[in-house]
Motif scaffolding. Sequence first.
Motif, PDB file in Angstrom:
ATOM      1  N   LEU A  52      50.530  50.358  43.541  1.00  0.00           N
ATOM      2  CA  LEU A  52      51.187  49.515  42.561  1.00  0.00           C
ATOM      3  C   LEU A  52      51.215  48.049  42.969  1.00  0.00           C
ATOM      4  N   GLY A  53      50.850  47.768  44.229  1.00  0.00           N
ATOM      5  CA  GLY A  53      50.853  46.390  44.704  1.00  0.00           C
ATOM      6  C   GLY A  53      52.246  45.806  44.841  1.00  0.00           C
ATOM      7  N   ILE A  54      53.202  46.632  45.202  1.00  0.00           N
ATOM      8  CA  ILE A  54      54.583  46.170  45.334  1.00  0.00           C
ATOM      9  C   ILE A  54      55.151  46.619  46.682  1.00  0.00           C
ATOM     10  N   GLY A  55      56.162  45.909  47.152  1.00  0.00           N
ATOM     11  CA  GLY A  55      56.801  46.264  48.401  1.00  0.00           C
ATOM     12  C   GLY A  55      58.102  45.511  48.579  1.00  0.00           C
TER      13      GLY A  55
ATOM     14  N   GLY B  52      59.397  36.419  38.430  1.00  0.00           N
ATOM     15  CA  GLY B  52      58.237  37.249  38.150  1.00  0.00           C
ATOM     16  C   GLY B  52      58.350  38.644  38.701  1.00  0.00           C
ATOM     17  N   VAL B  53      59.056  38.837  39.786  1.00  0.00           N
ATOM     18  CA  VAL B  53      59.251  40.174  40.342  1.00  0.00           C
ATOM     19  C   VAL B  53      60.259  40.940  39.500  1.00  0.00           C
TER      20      VAL B  53
ATOM     21  N   VAL C 278      58.151  41.890  46.899  1.00  0.00           N
ATOM     22  CA  VAL C 278      56.889  41.308  46.446  1.00  0.00           C
ATOM     23  C   VAL C 278      56.287  42.199  45.367  1.00  0.00           C
ATOM     24  N   LYS C 279      55.602  41.548  44.427  1.00  0.00           N
ATOM     25  CA  LYS C 279      54.945  42.253  43.335  1.00  0.00           C
ATOM     26  C   LYS C 279      53.744  41.414  42.924  1.00  0.00           C
ATOM     27  N   GLY C 280      52.541  41.965  43.156  1.00  0.00           N
ATOM     28  CA  GLY C 280      51.352  41.171  42.921  1.00  0.00           C
ATOM     29  C   GLY C 280      51.376  39.947  43.816  1.00  0.00           C
TER      30      GLY C 280
END
Length: 554
Positions: free
Chosen positions: A356-359, A20-21, A51-53
């Motif tokens: 963006l909710g990513i890291g 999903g990422v 991580v993404k969402g």
Amino acid sequence: MRWCMQVLLLMSAVSLGSAGVFSDDQASKVGMFVEEVMRCRQVPGLTLAVVKGDETWTRGFGQADIEQGVNVTKDTLFGIGSVTKGFTSTLLAMMLDDSNGSLTWTSKVKDVLGPDFAFVDEERTRETTLRDLLTHRTGLQSSVMPIFAGFARNYTRTEFSKRFRFLQAVQPFRDAYEYNNWGYALLGHIVEVLSGESYEATLEKRIFKPLGMNQSRVLGKTITTNATGMAKPYFDVENELILMDPSIYDLHPGEAAGAIASSAEDMAKWMHFLLRQGVTADNVTLVNSNILAEAFQAHESIIDGEALSKPAFPVMDLKYGYGYGWFTSTYKGYKQFMHSGDLFSYTSSLVFYPELGIGFFVSVNGAGTMDARNAERMIKFYISDLLIDDQPWLNSSTACAFPVLSYTQNNSDVTNAEVECLDCYVGKYGHYLFGDLDVRRGPGSSLELHYNRLSGSLNTTLDKSTFKFDVGDPNRWLSRSGNSTFLFPIIFHGLNKGRYDKIDISYKFTFSRGISFYDKNIFTSTTTETNGQSVKEFSYLLMVFASVCVVLFM
């Protein structure tokens, strides 16, 4: 040992999290890119979490233990260095939340620690707040040499706090950003005072356990680098990859500044928690989002050194501010919160894009030189482009081609002459906060310096009061990183009746003859305030030293 690096990387261990990422094609490209960068930058092992969402992608590369042939997995622990500072500021946010408004980021340090606490001068004692410590604007001595030297195990954080008044000033109060690990070490003690428990116990209870960070530990307290599950630390010393001595990773009493050891899997949980603004995966709020949000504001403006020099990369993420354990920056127009961590051989970076909710988090276990730092940066740029859905400007070839590395040499003034007056220098010198050191006679007419874990020869220069310190084991990596030679300036001054009274290590970090860390009644003497003009005179030297010295926790 270098010849086997390509073979080791081909044996890299793969452990994948949920999809999903990345798409399958992206994940394959990330894997190939990372392996190529590790090969050309001589990195033995690496861990990566993205991580993404609500999705997580983790993977281990290379070797956690070269001698035993142990591969890195998503659960392998790496020292994260100064990425620890974000945990410390979050613990403080929790303490503020618990106080129901009686404690704020602008609360005075003396009000928290009591009337017996003091800084080096009256102004700092009266005015310094939690925010001042968190944003590195106290103007106090920032030398990391005592961390390399180490402290006695019975030196408590309470005693460290009591002696903090002996930390010298090097810049006027609130005049400039001066990155300082000692301020965060003091914040660790403040966490203890507010929680009623040790820093490590509070960290475990308030963050590790609620987030399910079950592998994470604190170096020197709950794990050592030679423990099962740790990525062993390696460093390129005189062009040979060596295993580092575990003793140097005991950072006591400075754990709150940089001693956490964590894994890709655990750091993914930490990033999810921050992106959810203080809420766990089980929808439990651990800290008020408004209080936590202040940690990510740019409370102190900074000038990124790379902005003042010829660009090494065509695209950069220049930092412009510092919050509470977090740098603020932008990359291709997107806001970043980030912090890096250099813990001797371990090099780490955590970056997230809140809008963006990513890291992502990346950490390596060697080889400790700028090659390792550039490997981490190449991977950071490449993954950032993928996450923001932009064409990566790097590929496997260009990531290995630049920047052109230049290694520091500062030994051109060394004469290696005999010391004419050994007795002028020999003796014990003390510092009330950081301990005592010995200058001893060496072979022939030479001198040696011994300061806990730091020991080595003092090489003569054209100036009889200035020597160059060639550090030996277990910290030889400080002087002999890669193919470079960096010798630390040691300056004697205050010649009195044929003997020097003081010795400066790393510019104006002063030990004095006739005093000792173990002196009794040291708190009854008057603390001499540092003159504001004199500290400005040394600010340039401090910046020069910081630019060439191996950076500990940045």
